[in-house]
Scaffold this active site. Structure first.
Site, PDB file in Angstrom:
ATOM      1  CE  LYS A 102      -1.337   9.931 -12.127  1.00 24.00           C
ATOM      2  NZ  LYS A 102      -0.553   8.736 -11.713  1.00 24.00           N
ATOM      3  CG  ASP A 119      -1.892   1.155   1.253  1.00 23.58           C
ATOM      4  OD1 ASP A 119      -1.758   2.065   0.411  1.00 23.58           O
ATOM      5  OD2 ASP A 119      -2.783   1.152   2.121  1.00 23.58           O
ATOM      6  CE1 TYR A 163      -4.950   9.830 -11.270  1.00 25.89           C
ATOM      7  CE2 TYR A 163      -5.399  11.074 -13.269  1.00 25.89           C
ATOM      8  CZ  TYR A 163      -4.859   9.970 -12.652  1.00 25.89           C
ATOM      9  OH  TYR A 163      -4.227   9.011 -13.389  1.00 25.89           O
ATOM     10  CB  SER A 204      -2.409  11.536 -16.298  1.00 33.28           C
ATOM     11  OG  SER A 204      -3.586  11.810 -17.043  1.00 33.28           O
TER      12      SER A 204
END
Length: 288
Positions: A157, A60, A153, A140
């Site tokens: 990135k 994790d 998100y 991304s």
């Protein structure tokens, strides 16, 4: 690189991680596939990859630094080395910026950027001592344009896009290579309803329509995206090893994946060049 290499890939239960593991095995290398436990243990979730020939373990990336260091030691002991670390694990939690809060943002950053950076730091002493190793970070194409609901998100990135080039110059003298993998839109389960979370804690009526459009668009993407993740996996392995379709080529600091990735990145660069052309005379007139 033609010798058998050992890879460690995070986030391997589906998507790009799973496809990359199959590509690695198909090309004759060893791989440690990892995932975090959920309703089932990581070993159970990774059972198909174990049957395919991968070593599997629970990892994790949001765990404490001390636990991450223990996991790095555990992983290293499986084959006595890790040649390539692939920081792939992550998830998308959508939310309009004004509707999220610090806790929301911090959780997304920890999963998608801080955790991978902590894992990298845990492996660096081992790789430096060997004088060889490759560090890969999954970015991304979204980092090259703005879209509603993606600030957390894509912010994660973007953090990798900013930090990793500095890591690259710091570790290069020790024989370590670094690359930011920048995929476009690939036909994985990332956009399957339920896989993207929409948990912004402070919903506002003013953004209701914008949220609906963003969520409907994500749902429409599911199963209709252009990229084949297995082909991306093949390219990643070849690019790292300098074999196959990438023979004679050096692993770049940024590796776009997918025709749309090149389109978006090129558009971003061209827009910045246009600004430079238009504003250079004014913006550069600042010297004493």
């Amino acid at each position: 690189m033609t010798e058998q290499l050992t890879w460690l890939v995070t986030g391997c239960t589906s998507g790009m991680g799973e496809s990359l593991v199959h590509a690695i095995l198909a090309k004759g290398d060893r791989v440690i596939a990892t995932a975090r436990g959920r309703e089932k243990s990581a070993v159970e979730r990774l059972a198909p990859l174990k049957e395919a020939g991968a070593a599997v373990m629970e990892l994790d990336v949001t765990a404490s630094e001390s636990v991450i260091k223990e996991k790095a030691e555990e992983a290293w002991s499986i084959y006595g080395k890790v040649d390539i670390l692939v920081n792939n694990a992550g998830y998308i939690d959508g939310g309009i910026f004004e509707e999220i809060d610090e806790e929301f943002l911090t959780c997304v950053l920890r999963n998608n950027a801080i955790g991978p950076l902590n894992l990298t730091r845990a492996f660096l002493p081992y790789m430096r001592s060997r004088g060889t190793g490759t560090l890969l970070f999954m970015s991304s194409v979204g980092a090259y344009f703005g879209t509603p609901g993606a600030s957390a998100y894509i912010g994660a990135k973007g953090l990798l896009e900013g930090i990793v080039p500095n890591i690259a110059v710091e570790v290069a003298p020790f024989g370590l290579r670094t690359s930011i993998l920048t995929p476009g839109f690939f036909n994985t389960k990332v956009f399957t309803p339920g896989n993207i979370h929409w948990r912004a804690p402070n919903p506002l009526p003013d953004y209701a329509e914008m949220n609906k459009v963003a969520q409907d668009q994500c749902n429409a993407f599911d199963g209709h995206l252009p990229g084949d993740p297995r082909k991306a996996g093949d390219i990643i392995v070849d690019a790292v090893k300098g074999t196959g379709q990438c023979e004679g080529m050096e692993l770049p600091l940024w590796l776009p994946l997918g025709s749309d990735a090149f389109e978006f990145i090129r558009g971003n660069v061209q827009a910045k060049l246009k600004i430079c052309d238009e504003w250079e005379d004014i913006g550069s007139a600042t010297n004493f």
